[in-house]
Design a protein around this motif. Structure first.
Motif, PDB file in Angstrom:
ATOM      1  N   ASP A 254       0.393  -0.979  -0.311  1.00  0.00           N
ATOM      2  CA  ASP A 254       0.057   0.082   0.455  1.00  0.00           C
ATOM      3  C   ASP A 254       1.214   0.856  -0.364  1.00  0.00           C
ATOM      4  N   PRO A 255       1.466   1.964  -1.353  1.00  0.00           N
ATOM      5  CA  PRO A 255       2.130   3.120  -1.176  1.00  0.00           C
ATOM      6  C   PRO A 255       1.142   4.066  -0.687  1.00  0.00           C
ATOM      7  N   TRP A 256      -0.199   4.605  -0.825  1.00  0.00           N
ATOM      8  CA  TRP A 256      -0.720   5.368  -0.803  1.00  0.00           C
ATOM      9  C   TRP A 256      -1.379   5.701   0.376  1.00  0.00           C
ATOM     10  N   PRO A 257      -1.628   6.592   0.988  1.00  0.00           N
ATOM     11  CA  PRO A 257      -2.089   8.005  -0.274  1.00  0.00           C
ATOM     12  C   PRO A 257      -0.765   8.573  -0.550  1.00  0.00           C
ATOM     13  N   LEU A 258      -0.783   9.086  -1.560  1.00  0.00           N
ATOM     14  CA  LEU A 258      -0.005   9.658  -2.561  1.00  0.00           C
ATOM     15  C   LEU A 258      -0.523  11.170  -2.990  1.00  0.00           C
ATOM     16  N   PRO A 259      -0.232  12.187  -1.869  1.00  0.00           N
ATOM     17  CA  PRO A 259      -0.328  13.587  -1.757  1.00  0.00           C
ATOM     18  C   PRO A 259      -1.248  14.027  -2.948  1.00  0.00           C
ATOM     19  N   LYS A 260      -1.894  14.918  -2.812  1.00  0.00           N
ATOM     20  CA  LYS A 260      -2.708  15.979  -3.932  1.00  0.00           C
ATOM     21  C   LYS A 260      -3.850  16.496  -3.085  1.00  0.00           C
ATOM     22  N   PRO A 261      -3.231  17.750  -2.211  1.00  0.00           N
ATOM     23  CA  PRO A 261      -4.125  18.103  -1.153  1.00  0.00           C
ATOM     24  C   PRO A 261      -5.206  19.180  -1.551  1.00  0.00           C
ATOM     25  N   GLY A 262      -6.046  18.370  -0.293  1.00  0.00           N
ATOM     26  CA  GLY A 262      -7.546  19.879  -1.221  1.00  0.00           C
ATOM     27  C   GLY A 262      -8.158  20.080   0.580  1.00  0.00           C
ATOM     28  N   VAL A 263      -9.101  21.157   0.900  1.00  0.00           N
ATOM     29  CA  VAL A 263      -9.422  21.023   2.429  1.00  0.00           C
ATOM     30  C   VAL A 263     -11.694  20.344   2.078  1.00  0.00           C
ATOM     31  N   ILE A 264     -11.493  20.558   3.641  1.00  0.00           N
ATOM     32  CA  ILE A 264     -12.901  19.799   3.737  1.00  0.00           C
ATOM     33  C   ILE A 264     -13.398  21.501   4.750  1.00  0.00           C
ATOM     34  N   SER A 265     -14.419  21.386   3.660  1.00  0.00           N
ATOM     35  CA  SER A 265     -15.698  22.920   4.522  1.00  0.00           C
ATOM     36  C   SER A 265     -16.627  22.592   4.566  1.00  0.00           C
ATOM     37  N   GLY A 266     -18.010  22.977   5.392  1.00  0.00           N
ATOM     38  CA  GLY A 266     -19.069  22.178   5.870  1.00  0.00           C
ATOM     39  C   GLY A 266     -19.656  23.916   6.567  1.00  0.00           C
ATOM     40  N   PHE A 267     -21.372  23.331   6.773  1.00  0.00           N
ATOM     41  CA  PHE A 267     -22.349  23.601   7.621  1.00  0.00           C
ATOM     42  C   PHE A 267     -22.827  23.099   8.737  1.00  0.00           C
ATOM     43  N   VAL A 268     -23.028  23.642  10.094  1.00  0.00           N
ATOM     44  CA  VAL A 268     -23.306  22.794  11.157  1.00  0.00           C
ATOM     45  C   VAL A 268     -24.797  23.265  11.644  1.00  0.00           C
ATOM     46  N   THR A 269     -25.796  22.935  11.479  1.00  0.00           N
ATOM     47  CA  THR A 269     -27.338  22.992  11.348  1.00  0.00           C
ATOM     48  C   THR A 269     -27.820  21.724  12.206  1.00  0.00           C
TER      49      THR A 269
ATOM     50  N   ALA B 175     -14.840  11.221   1.223  1.00  0.00           N
ATOM     51  CA  ALA B 175     -13.884  11.253   0.722  1.00  0.00           C
ATOM     52  C   ALA B 175     -12.990  12.494  -0.155  1.00  0.00           C
ATOM     53  N   VAL B 176     -11.897  12.782   0.461  1.00  0.00           N
ATOM     54  CA  VAL B 176     -10.824  14.070  -0.667  1.00  0.00           C
ATOM     55  C   VAL B 176      -9.768  13.415  -0.943  1.00  0.00           C
ATOM     56  N   SER B 177     -10.218  13.903  -2.602  1.00  0.00           N
ATOM     57  CA  SER B 177     -10.088  12.936  -3.694  1.00  0.00           C
ATOM     58  C   SER B 177      -9.230  14.125  -4.495  1.00  0.00           C
ATOM     59  N   GLU B 178      -8.478  13.475  -5.280  1.00  0.00           N
ATOM     60  CA  GLU B 178      -7.039  14.309  -6.031  1.00  0.00           C
ATOM     61  C   GLU B 178      -7.614  15.361  -6.817  1.00  0.00           C
ATOM     62  N   TRP B 179      -7.235  16.404  -6.448  1.00  0.00           N
ATOM     63  CA  TRP B 179      -7.241  17.509  -7.625  1.00  0.00           C
ATOM     64  C   TRP B 179      -8.825  18.252  -7.714  1.00  0.00           C
ATOM     65  N   ILE B 180      -9.099  17.530  -6.283  1.00  0.00           N
ATOM     66  CA  ILE B 180     -10.710  18.413  -6.082  1.00  0.00           C
ATOM     67  C   ILE B 180     -10.505  19.608  -4.833  1.00  0.00           C
ATOM     68  N   ALA B 181     -10.658  20.404  -5.450  1.00  0.00           N
ATOM     69  CA  ALA B 181     -10.253  21.747  -3.929  1.00  0.00           C
ATOM     70  C   ALA B 181     -10.738  22.258  -2.831  1.00  0.00           C
ATOM     71  N   ILE B 182     -11.855  21.043  -2.413  1.00  0.00           N
ATOM     72  CA  ILE B 182     -12.461  21.655  -1.826  1.00  0.00           C
ATOM     73  C   ILE B 182     -13.821  20.441  -1.692  1.00  0.00           C
ATOM     74  N   THR B 183     -13.901  19.547   0.003  1.00  0.00           N
ATOM     75  CA  THR B 183     -15.411  18.424  -0.464  1.00  0.00           C
ATOM     76  C   THR B 183     -15.903  19.276   0.560  1.00  0.00           C
ATOM     77  N   ARG B 184     -17.473  18.543   0.370  1.00  0.00           N
ATOM     78  CA  ARG B 184     -18.254  19.436   1.657  1.00  0.00           C
ATOM     79  C   ARG B 184     -18.496  18.228   2.447  1.00  0.00           C
ATOM     80  N   GLY B 185     -18.211  19.062   4.149  1.00  0.00           N
ATOM     81  CA  GLY B 185     -18.477  17.260   4.692  1.00  0.00           C
ATOM     82  C   GLY B 185     -19.235  18.473   5.765  1.00  0.00           C
ATOM     83  N   ASP B 186     -21.029  18.989   4.966  1.00  0.00           N
ATOM     84  CA  ASP B 186     -21.735  19.192   6.500  1.00  0.00           C
ATOM     85  C   ASP B 186     -23.152  18.300   7.035  1.00  0.00           C
ATOM     86  N   VAL B 187     -23.235  18.931   8.362  1.00  0.00           N
ATOM     87  CA  VAL B 187     -23.669  18.074   9.149  1.00  0.00           C
ATOM     88  C   VAL B 187     -24.633  18.386  10.008  1.00  0.00           C
ATOM     89  N   VAL B 188     -26.012  17.709   9.772  1.00  0.00           N
ATOM     90  CA  VAL B 188     -26.918  18.060  10.969  1.00  0.00           C
ATOM     91  C   VAL B 188     -27.828  17.265  12.191  1.00  0.00           C
TER      92      VAL B 188
END
Length: 763
Positions: A406-421, A486-499
Motif C-alpha cells: 500500500d503506497p497510498w495516499p500519494l498527496p494531492k492536497p484539498g480542504v474540507i468545508s461545511g456547515f453544522v445546522t 473522501a478528499v480526492s486528488e485535484w478536488i479543491a474543496i470537499t463538502r462536509g455538512d453535518v445536521v
C-alpha cells in the motif's frame, strides 16, 4: 535366557508400536539379502491403513523401477471410525514426506521399496466435535505429538464465527452454498487450498495465521457466490487476478482489524512490488516481468501492464495480481471508498439471448471504478501516473512503511468545508465542535483536527492529503453525528455538512416468560454496547415486565439486550441501532436447564466398584466423577445430548444419546472395562517353516494360550507394563524374553523355534 536378534533393527526387547509386525529368530543371526533370496528384481509400494478399521487398504501389485511414475490413490476405499483420510506419509507418525493432495498426487518411485502410511483428520479434543454454525473443523492427528493440536484448531474454532460475520458483512446479501464448510488443518506449510473442502497449510505457525488463511479462502467462496465479476468469469473456475488481489487485500484488512502482530505475512504481502518491478529490463535481477507460471516457459506479464482494464486467469502472486492489488488500495486509500462499497461495486453480468454471460464492463476493476465514481473515463492512466512519479520505472521499487502493498495516499492536497445546522429548522449552530480524523489508514499522512463553527455554523480545514476522513460534530442539547467524506486528488474543496438532531430520551421495554408463557420475576435484563460497557440494567417484576430508560443521546451502532436467570438459558437479541427518542419493545422466552447425573463403575470384575476422576462430556458441558463414582452435569439445554465417558486405565463409553427434558434431571450410569493389551502372531519350525501346533505362549498377568494347527496364537487381556514372555513346544528350544506393553496396544510377533542340536563328538 537367550536374547534374540530382531529383524526390525536388531534391537533386543525394543517396544513395538501398535499393529507393528516383526520376526524373532533364536540362535545364530542369519545375514542375507532378503530381496535376493526372494528373487525380486524391481521395487514395490505398500500402503498401510495406519489405524483404518473399515473398507480395504489399497494394494498395488505393480513392480516399479526407480524413477517410474506412481499414481497415488487419493480416495482410498479404507475408512476409520471418527476420522477422515488426509493423505499419505512416508512415516507412520506423520513426520516424513507428505504425498497426496494438497501436496503431490503422484511421485517417482524411489530406489527401493516404499511404504506409505495413511494419515487421518480427527476432531479429537475440539468442542462440539469440531462443528460450528458455518464450519466443520478437524486436524491432522499426527500434529498432536508436537503439541500444536488440538489447541491451535480449538482457538481457530473459538474465533471462526466472529470472523465469518466480518466476511458476511463485507459481502452483504451474499449467502454461501454447501454450508457448513469443511476445514482441514494439515501439517503442510504454504497457505491454503480449496476444492470441495478447505485445506489449511500453516506449518508450525499459530492460530492467528490459521485465521488469516481461512479468511483468504472463504472470501474467495463469497466472491464466487456473489457472481458479479471478482474472477470466476464464464468458463473459468477460479478467482483470477482481480479476485486473488481482493482475497489478499481482505485478508490483510482482517489481520489489521484483529491487531495481529504480523498482519503482512509472506502469504499475503509483496504483490505490489511484483507489478512495480515488471518495468525493469530482463537482465536486472529484480525484474519481475517474465515469470514461470508452471507451463515450462516464461510468461511475459508486460512492463507495468494495465491490469485494471484486463484480467489474467489462474493467478498467483504474479505482476497481474500485484497491479490489481495496487488498484484496490488506490480505491480504498487514495479515493476513500470503503471495503463494502468496493465489493458491492463489482460490475456483474448481462445474460445474452443464447444464455451466455457477458461482463458489464471492459474488465472487473474498470467496472468497479465506474460503479463507485460514476466516471466513464479510464482510471488506469492517472493511477499509473501517480505510481510512476513516486516509483520511477527504471529503479528497483519497494514500498516503505508497515504495508509493503500500500503506497497510498500519494498527496494531492484539498480542504474540507461545511456547515453544522439544526435538523428541525436548518438553523446554523454556532460553537459546535467539529472533530476530523483521517485518512482512514493511520500513518505519516494521518491527521487529527478539532475545529469550532463560526456564527454562520461553518468550518474549514487547512489543506489535507487525499483519503477518507471521519467528521464528528457535537453541540450541547444535540445528538452527535459522524459522517465520512473522501478528499480526492485535484478536488479543491470537499463538502462536509453535518445536521444535528435535538436530543430525546429513549426506552426499551418488554416481558420475560418461560415456555409455558408464565411470567418470570427477578430476571436480569441488561442493555450493552457491542462491544462496550453496561448501559442500563434492571430486573423483571412479578408480572415478568421490565423497562429501561436512557438519557438523550446518540445510540447508533450495534447494541445487545440480554436476559439472564439462574437455572435458565440466557437469551440475547441484537439491536442494530436505537433511534433518537424511540421506544423499543422486546419479549424474551427463557428455557429451563436440565441435568444429567449417574454412577460410573469398574465392570472388569465383580463386585462393581466406583471410578473416581472419570471425565463425562455432555455436549459442550462436562463433569468429573467424585470418590463415590458419582457425577452431575448441570445447565444443559433441553433436547438430545450426546454423552461420552473417559477414565485413565479404562476403555471409554459412548457416544450415548439421551433426551434431557426441560427443567428435569436424567440418570445415566456407565460401567467401564479396564484397558489391556494383546500379543498375537505365528509359531513355526526354523528348518521347515512349517507351523507348530500346541506351542504354549505364556505372558505375565495373562492366561497362557496354545498355538492352533496353522501355528497362530493370541494372548489377550495383558496388563500394561513390563511382562515376561515364554514360548515352549515339545521337541524345541524354549524362548524367553521381556516386552513392554501399553493399554490398547496390539503387538504382532512371530516366533521361529529350533530343535535342540545333538552334542558334538568327544575330544
Amino acid at each position: 535366557m537367550v536374547t534374540a536378534p530382531i529383524a526390525d533393527g536388531n534391537q533386543p526387547n525394543s517396544v513395538c508400536s501398535p499393529s507393528c509386525e516383526r520376526r524373532v529368530y533364536v540362535g545364530a543371526p542369519i545375514n542375507y539379502d532378503l530381496r535376493q533370496a526372494e528373487g525380486l528384481v524391481a521395487f514395490r509400494i505398500t500402503y498401510d491403513g495406519n489405524g483404518s478399521d473399515g473398507g480395504s487398504v489399497p494394494v498395488d501389485t505393480t513392480s516399479y523401477n526407480a524413477g517410474d511414475p506412481v499414481k497415488l490413490p487419493l480416495l482410498p476405499g479404507m475408512t476409520r471410525t471418527g476420522a477422515t483420510f488426509a493423505y499419505w506419509n512416508t512415516k507412520e507418525n506423520g513426520t516424513g514426506i507428505v504425498h497426496g493432495w494438497p501436496a503431490d498426487t503422484s511421485l517417482p518411485m524411489p530406489d527401493g521399496d516404499l511404504t506409505l502410511y495413511a494419515q487421518w483428520f480427527v476432531a479429537t479434543g475440539l468442542n462440539n466435535g469440531g462443528a460450528t454454525t458455518h464450519y466443520a473443523f478437524s486436524y491432522d492427528e499426527s500434529l498432536r505429538a508436537s503439541g500444536l493440536e488440538p489447541g491451535r484448531t480449538q482457538t481457530l474454532m473459538a474465533n471462526a464465527e466472529r470472523d465469518y460475520a466480518i466476511m458476511a458483512n463485507w459481502f452483504q446479501g451474499v449467502t454461501l452454498e454447501s454450508l457448513p464448510l469443511t476445514v482441514y488443518v494439515t501439517r503442510l506449510g504454504g497457505g491454503a487450498n480449496t476444492t470441495r473442502e478447505i485445506r489449511l497449510k500453516p506449518g508450525t505457525q499459530g492460530a492467528d495465521y490459521l485465521r488469516s488463511v481461512l479468511v483468504s479462502e472463504v472470501t474467495e467462496s463469497f466472491m464466487q457466490s456473489q457472481s458479479k465479476g471478482w474472477g470466476y468469469m464464464p468458463g473459468i473456475d477460479n478467482e483470477e487476478s482481480c479476485g486473488e488481489a481482493l482475497s489478499l487485500f481482505l485478508t490483510q484488512q482482517f489481520a489489521l482489524k484483529q491487531g495481529f502482530t504480523n498482519p503482512y505475512t509472506a502469504y499475503t504481502a509483496n504483490t505490489a512490488s511484483g507489478w512495480l518491478n515488471s518495468s525493469l529490463p530482463e537482465d536486472n535481477r529484480s525484474s519481475t516481468r517474465f515469470q514461470d507460471i508452471g507451463n515450462g516457459s516464461p510468461t511475459d506479464f508486460g512492463s507495468r501492464f494495465d491490469y485494471v482494464n484486463s484480467v489474467r486467469p489462474y493467478p498467483d502472486k504474479w505482476p497481474s495480481t500485484g497491479g490489481s492489488m495496487l488498484f484496490l488500495y488506490y480505491l480504498f486509500r487514495q479515493l476513500g471508498f470503503t471495503i463494502n462499497q468496493i465489493i458491492a461495486a463489482a460490475p456483474g453480468y448481462n445474460t445474452n439471448a443464447d444464455g451466455t454471460l457477458t461482463l458489464n464492463a471492459t474488465a472487473p476493476l474498470r467496472g468497479v471504478y465506474k460503479n463507485l465514481t460514476r466516471d466513464d473515463g479510464d482510471p488506469f492512466p492517472r493511477f499509473k501516473q501517480l505510481l510512476d512519479a513516486a516509483y520511477p520505472e527504471d529503479q528497483v521499487s519497494w514500498i516503505p512503511g508497515d504495508n509493503p502493498d500500500d503506497p497510498w495516499p500519494l498527496p494531492k492536497p484539498g480542504v474540507i468545508s461545511g456547515f453544522v445546522t439544526n435538523a428541525d429548522w436548518s438553523a446554523p449552530i454556532q460553537g459546535a465542535v467539529v472533530v476530523i480524523d483521517g485518512p482512514s489508514s493511520a500513518g505519516v499522512h494521518s491527521r487529527h483536527l478539532q475545529l469550532t463553527t463560526v456564527p454562520n455554523g461553518s468550518y474549514t480545514t487547512p489543506p489535507l492529503d487525499p483519503g477518507e476522513y471521519t467528521i464528528e460534530a457535537s453541540a450541547s442539547d444535540y445528538v452527535p453525528v459522524a459522517i465520512t467524506v473522501a478528499v480526492s486528488e485535484w478536488i479543491a474543496i470537499t463538502r462536509g455538512d453535518v445536521v444535528l438532531p435535538a436530543r430525546l430520551p429513549i426506552a426499551v421495554q418488554g416481558t420475560v416468560t418461560d415456555r409455558a408463557n408464565a411470567p418470570l420475576a427477578g430476571v436480569t435484563v441488561t442493555l450493552v454496547g457491542e462491544p462496550g460497557p453496561i448501559w442500563q440494567q434492571t430486573t423483571t417484576d412479578s408480572a415478568g415486565a421490565y423497562s429501561l430508560s436512557l438519557d438523550p443521546g446518540q445510540y447508533t451502532g450495534a447494541y445487545g439486550l440480554y436476559a439472564k436467570l439462574a437455572g435458565y438459558g440466557d437469551r440475547y437479541v441484537g439491536l442494530a441501532s436505537i433511534p433518537n427518542g424511540a421506544t423499543l419493545s422486546e419479549v424474551f422466552v427463557l428455557v429451563a436447564f436440565g441435568t444429567v447425573t449417574g454412577l460410573i463403575t469398574d465392570a472388569s470384575a465383580p463386585p462393581a466398584t466406583p471410578i473416581a476422576g472419570a471425565q463425562v462430556t455432555a455436549g459442550e458441558a462436562s463433569a468429573t466423577s467424585d470418590a463415590t463414582g458419582r457425577y452431575t452435569v448441570q445447565q444443559l439445554t433441553p433436547g438430545p445430548i450426546i454423552l461420552t465417558v473417559t477414565a485413565n486405565g479404562f476403555d471409554g463409553a459412548g457416544p450415548t444419546t439421551i433426551s434431557v427434558p426441560e427443567g428435569a434431571a436424567v440418570t445415566q450410569d456407565f460401567a467401564l472395562i479396564q484397558a489391556s493389551a494383546t500379543l498375537t502372531g505365528t509359531i513355526s519350525d526354523a528348518e521347515t517353516s512349517s507351523p507348530i501346533s500346541g506351542a504354549v505362549v505364556s505372558v505375565t498377568g495373562a492366561t497362557a494360550r496354545e498355538s492352533s494347527s496353522d501355528g497362530m496364537y493370541t494372548v489377550r487381556n495383558i496388563p500394561g507394563g513390563l511382562a515376561s514372555i515364554t514360548v515352549k513346544a515339545r521337541g524345541y528350544d524354549t524362548i524367553q524374553f521381556t516386552e513392554q506393553f501399553a493399554a490398547h496396544q496390539t503387538i504382532t510377533q512371530d516366533f521361529v523355534l529350533y530343535a535342540p542340536r545333538p552334542p558334538g563328538p568327544a575330544r
